[in-house]
Design a protein around this motif. Structure first.
Motif, PDB file in Angstrom:
ATOM      1  N   SER A   3      -3.364  -4.189   2.390  1.00  0.00           N
ATOM      2  CA  SER A   3      -2.840  -5.529   2.609  1.00  0.00           C
ATOM      3  C   SER A   3      -3.329  -6.075   3.937  1.00  0.00           C
ATOM      4  CB  SER A   3      -1.313  -5.530   2.570  1.00  0.00           C
ATOM      5  OG  SER A   3      -0.788  -4.781   3.637  1.00  0.00           O
ATOM      6  N   VAL A  13      -0.752 -16.099   4.463  1.00  0.00           N
ATOM      7  CA  VAL A  13      -1.371 -15.619   3.229  1.00  0.00           C
ATOM      8  C   VAL A  13      -1.399 -14.092   3.312  1.00  0.00           C
ATOM      9  CG1 VAL A  13      -3.437 -15.587   1.788  1.00  0.00           C
ATOM     10  CG2 VAL A  13      -2.805 -17.694   2.991  1.00  0.00           C
ATOM     11  N   GLU A  15      -2.843 -10.975   1.623  1.00  0.00           N
ATOM     12  CA  GLU A  15      -3.901 -10.552   0.701  1.00  0.00           C
ATOM     13  C   GLU A  15      -3.646  -9.103   0.302  1.00  0.00           C
ATOM     14  OE1 GLU A  15      -7.051 -11.230   3.465  1.00  0.00           O
ATOM     15  OE2 GLU A  15      -7.379 -13.286   2.772  1.00  0.00           O
ATOM     16  N   SER A  17      -4.692  -5.728  -2.331  1.00  0.00           N
ATOM     17  CA  SER A  17      -5.723  -5.138  -3.186  1.00  0.00           C
ATOM     18  C   SER A  17      -5.308  -3.724  -3.574  1.00  0.00           C
ATOM     19  CB  SER A  17      -7.084  -5.124  -2.486  1.00  0.00           C
ATOM     20  OG  SER A  17      -7.042  -4.321  -1.335  1.00  0.00           O
ATOM     21  N   ASP A  45      -1.918 -13.436  -2.208  1.00  0.00           N
ATOM     22  CA  ASP A  45      -3.202 -13.388  -2.918  1.00  0.00           C
ATOM     23  C   ASP A  45      -3.289 -12.068  -3.677  1.00  0.00           C
ATOM     24  OD1 ASP A  45      -5.838 -13.243  -3.755  1.00  0.00           O
ATOM     25  OD2 ASP A  45      -6.649 -14.014  -1.876  1.00  0.00           O
ATOM     26  N   GLU A  48      -7.247  -9.112  -6.079  1.00  0.00           N
ATOM     27  CA  GLU A  48      -7.814  -7.760  -6.077  1.00  0.00           C
ATOM     28  C   GLU A  48      -6.804  -6.678  -6.461  1.00  0.00           C
ATOM     29  OE1 GLU A  48     -11.087  -7.242  -5.620  1.00  0.00           O
ATOM     30  OE2 GLU A  48     -11.256  -9.429  -5.499  1.00  0.00           O
TER      31      GLU A  48
END
Length: 107
Positions: A3, A13, A15, A17, A45, A48
């Motif tokens: 992250s 934000v 992110e 994955s 987000d 991923e």
């Protein structure tokens, strides 16, 4: 799960994955609640994310509830196919605000 959190003008934000499961759900929860408790809107987000289980979903739901009670914007961005399948199966795709790009969230 990996992250990264970055700040935009008036929101964060987060992110994500990799796999979001019981092992990392506490970290996800912490990341989400930290931004919200600082009074920042949050866009997550998920482009991923290769896998998400019920513990990861629970963290997303808790974030949603916290944001709602704090009157903060909260949404999911670019959701990967595996994550979208879980959200659709649980009908959470109809509860969360879903965005294709950051600009959509800002408006």
């Amino acid at each position: 799960m990996k992250s990264n959190i970055r700040s935009e003008n008036n929101f964060d934000v987060l992110e994500l994955s990799g796999e979001i499961d019981l092992q990392c759900a506490a970290q996800l929860r912490s990341n989400i609640l930290t931004s919200l408790k600082e009074g920042r809107a949050l866009l997550i987000d998920m482009a991923e994310v290769s896998y998400i289980d019920s513990s990861g979903i629970a963290s997303l739901v808790e974030g949603f509830q916290t944001a709602k009670s704090s009157n903060l914007a909260y949404g999911l961005l670019s959701i990967s196919s595996p994550a979208l399948q879980v959200l659709t199966l649980t009908r959470l795709d109809q509860i969360f605000s879903l965005y294709d790009d950051v600009e959509q969230f800002q408006s």
